[in-house]
Design an enzyme around this catalytic site. Structure first.
Site, PDB file in Angstrom:
ATOM      1  N   HIS A 127       0.855  -1.188   0.000  1.00 28.56           N
ATOM      2  CA  HIS A 127       0.000   0.000   0.000  1.00 28.56           C
ATOM      3  C   HIS A 127       0.893   1.241   0.000  1.00 28.56           C
ATOM      4  O   HIS A 127       2.121   1.135   0.120  1.00 28.56           O
ATOM      5  CB  HIS A 127      -0.943   0.001   1.222  1.00 28.56           C
TER       6      HIS A 127
HETATM    7  C1  T46 Z   1       4.634  -0.165   6.888  1.00 31.02           C
HETATM    8  C2  T46 Z   1       4.729  -1.430   7.645  1.00 31.02           C
HETATM    9  C3  T46 Z   1       6.058  -1.664   8.280  1.00 31.02           C
HETATM   10  C4  T46 Z   1      -3.702  -0.103  13.487  1.00 31.02           C
HETATM   11  O1  T46 Z   1      -4.809  -0.256  14.027  1.00 31.02           O
HETATM   12  N1  T46 Z   1      -2.836   0.865  13.924  1.00 31.02           N
HETATM   13  C5  T46 Z   1      -1.618   1.064  13.375  1.00 31.02           C
HETATM   14  O2  T46 Z   1      -0.875   1.979  13.808  1.00 31.02           O
HETATM   15  C6  T46 Z   1      -1.210   0.231  12.278  1.00 31.02           C
HETATM   16  C7  T46 Z   1       0.138   0.418  11.606  1.00 31.02           C
HETATM   17  C8  T46 Z   1      -2.075  -0.741  11.851  1.00 31.02           C
HETATM   18  N2  T46 Z   1      -3.275  -0.915  12.454  1.00 31.02           N
HETATM   19  C9  T46 Z   1      -4.172  -1.986  11.955  1.00 31.02           C
HETATM   20  C10 T46 Z   1      -4.754  -1.695  10.594  1.00 31.02           C
HETATM   21  C11 T46 Z   1      -4.883  -3.076   9.977  1.00 31.02           C
HETATM   22  O3  T46 Z   1      -6.121  -3.626  10.363  1.00 31.02           O
HETATM   23  O4  T46 Z   1      -3.424  -3.197  11.829  1.00 31.02           O
HETATM   24  C12 T46 Z   1      -3.779  -3.899  10.644  1.00 31.02           C
HETATM   25  C13 T46 Z   1      -2.566  -4.089   9.737  1.00 31.02           C
HETATM   26  O5  T46 Z   1      -2.072  -2.797   9.382  1.00 31.02           O
HETATM   27  P1  T46 Z   1      -1.242  -2.488   8.053  1.00 31.02           P
HETATM   28  O6  T46 Z   1      -1.976  -2.950   6.860  1.00 31.02           O
HETATM   29  O7  T46 Z   1      -0.858  -1.054   8.120  1.00 31.02           O
HETATM   30  O8  T46 Z   1       0.049  -3.425   8.289  1.00 31.02           O
HETATM   31  P2  T46 Z   1       1.384  -3.581   7.455  1.00 31.02           P
HETATM   32  O9  T46 Z   1       2.339  -4.315   8.342  1.00 31.02           O
HETATM   33  O10 T46 Z   1       1.094  -4.196   6.135  1.00 31.02           O
HETATM   34  O11 T46 Z   1       1.938  -2.117   7.171  1.00 31.02           O
HETATM   35  C14 T46 Z   1       2.384  -1.273   8.221  1.00 31.02           C
HETATM   36  C15 T46 Z   1       2.358   0.175   7.696  1.00 31.02           C
HETATM   37  O12 T46 Z   1       1.049   0.543   7.301  1.00 31.02           O
HETATM   38  C16 T46 Z   1       3.280   0.293   6.530  1.00 31.02           C
HETATM   39  O13 T46 Z   1       3.248   1.604   6.018  1.00 31.02           O
HETATM   40  O14 T46 Z   1       5.617   0.397   6.446  1.00 31.02           O
HETATM   41  O15 T46 Z   1       3.703  -1.565   8.637  1.00 31.02           O
END
Ligand code: T46
Length: 145
Positions: free
Chosen positions: A54
């Site tokens: 993303h």
């Molecule tokens: C990146 C990598 C390293 C939350 O509720 N709070 C938060 O602060 C975050 C980051 C996520 N969430 C929830 C939202 C989703 O339901 O946790 C779930 C997974 O989140 P996300 O799709 O953001 O996870 P990653 O690991 O794919 O990505 C995140 C960052 O968005 C991304 O920019 O660099 O971690």
């Protein structure tokens, strides 16, 4: 301190105090390009798991691999770059509107992420075609200004 730059990013090195251990610290804006509003960490990744895929519309981040190693692909819609992140005191800057993909985690990897904004799902672009349309639109708007 910026120690390495590429087209799409830069590596930021934090102060690292050596005595009987390593103590790495950051004082927000003094060491990073933004004030920190959010800190999160990711651990216990399942073998073969993928993260990211993303872009963020506004949020900027610096990602540290404080244990282990990951592969990170960055993409601004025109260029793609690939990095291996493994130095606990060297974070990679992840700017807004950069598509990012994380893979090849080694067992025990822990990521620490410092972010410029609170978590907001509406800040995410999770569809690559939509991301491409948005960056191209921003490029057109900039050249027409
Ligand atoms: C990146 C990598 C390293 C939350 O509720 N709070 C938060 O602060 C975050 C980051 C996520 N969430 C929830 C939202 C989703 O339901 O946790 C779930 C997974 O989140 P996300 O799709 O953001 O996870 P990653 O690991 O794919 O990505 C995140 C960052 O968005 C991304 O920019 O660099 O971690």
């Amino acid at each position: 301190m910026i120690i390495k730059k590429s087209k799409l990013s830069k590596f930021i090195k934090l102060p690292n105090i050596f005595d009987e251990a390593n103590l790495v610290f950051t004082e927000g804006k003094r060491h990073l390009p933004f004030s920190i509003k959010r800190v999160y960490y990711i651990l216990n990744m399942k073998k073969g798991s993928l993260r990211g895929f993303h872009a963020h519309k506004k949020c900027q981040q610096v990602i540290f691999c404080i244990q282990g190693r990951i592969k990170l692909v960055l993409d601004n819609g025109s260029n793609r770059e690939e990095f291996i992140i493994k130095q606990p005191d060297q974070g990679i800057f992840l700017d807004k509107m950069i598509w990012h993909e994380m893979s090849d985690f080694v067992k025990g990897t822990i990521l620490l992420v410092l972010a410029s904004d609170y978590y907001k799902e509406k800040d995410y672009i999770r569809d690559y075609q939509k991301f491409l349309r948005q960056v191209r639109k921003e490029l057109r708007d900039d050249t027409n200004e």
